[in-house]
Design an enzyme around this catalytic site. Structure first.
Site, mmCIF file in Angstrom:
data_model
loop_
_atom_site.group_PDB
_atom_site.id
_atom_site.type_symbol
_atom_site.label_atom_id
_atom_site.label_comp_id
_atom_site.label_asym_id
_atom_site.label_seq_id
_atom_site.Cartn_x
_atom_site.Cartn_y
_atom_site.Cartn_z
ATOM 1 C CD GLN A 104 -25.256 7.462 -44.749
ATOM 2 O OE1 GLN A 104 -25.967 7.458 -43.636
ATOM 3 N NE2 GLN A 104 -24.192 8.459 -44.578
ATOM 4 C CE1 TYR A 174 -21.774 3.690 -39.649
ATOM 5 C CE2 TYR A 174 -23.498 2.472 -40.666
ATOM 6 C CZ TYR A 174 -23.034 3.454 -39.472
ATOM 7 O OH TYR A 174 -24.068 3.788 -38.727
ATOM 8 N NE ARG A 350 -23.518 17.899 -34.358
ATOM 9 C CZ ARG A 350 -22.251 17.966 -34.125
ATOM 10 N NH1 ARG A 350 -22.051 17.473 -32.770
ATOM 11 N NH2 ARG A 350 -21.254 18.208 -34.630
#
Ligand code: FMN
Length: 407
Positions: A104, A174, A350
């Site tokens: 990423q 971002y 997760r």
């Protein structure tokens, strides 16, 4: 073997751009906090090798800044030729387990940490950042060109390291997401204004990445379907944004949400581990702020299964490229919902921090759902030496205590 029809779909081979993946499970980019001095480490390699060995089809090395001024942690990787050999070793280790490797790439824009980057942050516009308690600098045309070129350069280096895919981070508030959102993009030039104009820079970046990736590497774009605050990007905006990314050359989209500087737990849902976050915060002022105001400042959103499904489904229906659903995918019923809504992949964060072997155990029928309880203590851990499931480590330690070795 699991004979559920959702399992058959999940564990069949699937195409993602030029890639043939062994199944439809992608490991989400989850910041590992394992890059001292911004370079990949042995623990980072082991982390991704474990995920690869656990059965996911593709693992994503999380946030790698395209330049040193795009970071908010000193343990965040930033791309440069010196780190390519270590990245290549990581990619080789992932490939040995039959898994594809993605990285990423992004820039933190207005919430880059001035202490980490040694100067003021760059952003689309000079809008106060409550997260950093400072004003960033509005990017000039030269800055835009330099950052777009950095995305291309980073992709070329990732390709040299052998990555199968690159994921452009255009979500979570971002830099590219700051361009898309009217709240942070007040520009008066062709890069600001209506939604199409606000998409211009992010779409140019995706086109640069596409060109640098070449035909053999897949380009994914992680984008928001909802910023989670009034005045932010909405689900209705998202189909327009998705179409522009598709036209710019994306092979697949990952639909997420939330804005790090305003709604950080919107992308996660579940508990906010304020005390642990405060304990791990290195900056004394921010630590004091978290202790005193954390409960009010960092809002908690209740966890629910497939929590972006409703906002993201229009994107899955409207694009021709595959769309991957992230957020609360925990069992085969969630997988089935994603499949019925038109998604081609599911993305797990997760569940795989908790148990990297979850995909294989699901495929074999040894388990039916992830036992992650969304306590988000892994989020606090990533700032203090590296991400891991804190609850699982405690459970294993307590089992160890109950079973003393014979002396
Ligand atoms: C410890 C941790 C670190 C994360 N870091 C990133 C990151 O660097 N980039 C990103 O796009 N998302 C990040 N996320 C968000 C995840 O990629 C994912 O979107 C989110 O956890 C929801 O998926 P899940 O319910 O499967 O965990 C992070 C999540 C966690 C738990």
């Amino acid at each position: 073997m699991n004979t559920d029809p959702a399992a058959s779909w999940l564990f069949e081979k699937a195409s993602l751009g030029p890639l043939q993946l062994r199944n439809r499970i992608l490991r989400s980019g989850c910041f590992e906090g394992m890059c001292p001095n911004g370079a990949p480490s042995e623990p980072l390699l082991r982390h991704h090798r474990d995920i690869a060995a656990g059965g996911a089809a593709l693992t994503t090395v999380a946030y790698c800044a395209v330049s040193a001024d795009g970071r908010s942690y000193s343990t965040e990787m930033w791309m440069r030729p010196e780190i390519v050999p270590d990245l290549k070793r990581l990619v080789d280790a992932v490939h040995q387990e039959g898994c594809a490797a993605s990285i990423q790439i992004g820039h933190c824009g207005g919430f880059s940490d001035p202490r980490v980057i040694g100067g003021r942050a760059l952003a689309p516009s000079r809008v106060f950042c409550a997260f950093r308690l400072s004003f960033p600098i509005e990017m000039s045309p030269d800055d835009l060109e330099r950052v777009a070129a950095d995305f291309g350069r980073t992709t070329a280096l990732a390709r040299k390291a052998g990555f199968d895919a690159v994921e452009v981070h255009a979500g979570h508030g971002y830099l590219l997401s700051q361009f898309l959102t009217a709240h942070t993009n007040r520009r008066q030039d062709p890069y600001g204004g209506n939604l199409e104009a606000r998409c211009r820079f992010p779409a140019e970046v995706v086109a640069r990445v596409r060109a640098a990736a070449g035909p053999g590497m897949a380009v994914l774009v992680k984008m928001n379907v909802n910023d989670g605050f009034p005045g932010g990007q909405t689900p209705a905006d998202s189909t327009v944004v998705a179409a522009l990314f598709e036209d710019a050359g994306a092979d697949a989209l990952v639909t997420s949400g939330g804005f790090t500087s305003r709604t950080p737990f919107y992308m996660l849902r579940g508990k906010v581990p304020i005390r642990e976050m405060a304990r791990n915060e290195k900056n004394a002022l921010r630590r004091a702020g978290l202790v005193m105001f954390g409960r009010i400042a960092v809002r908690e959103y209740p966890f629910s299964r497939t929590f972006f499904l409703d906002d993201a489904s229009p994107v899955a229906r409207s694009t021709r490229i595959p769309v991957a659903l992230v957020g609360g995918v925990c069992d085969l019923a969630d997988v089935n919902r994603a499949r019925s809504a038109g998604f081609s992949f599911v993305v797990m964060g997760r569940a795989l921090i908790r148990d990297p072997g979850f995909p294989t155990r699901l495929e074999k029928g040894e388990t039916t759902e992830s036992d992650c309880d969304h306590c988000n203590r892994c989020v606090a851990a990533m700032d203090a030496g590296g991400v891991y499931c804190v609850t699982r480590a405690e459970e294993e330690a307590s089992i160890g205590d109950e079973c003393p070795t014979a002396s």
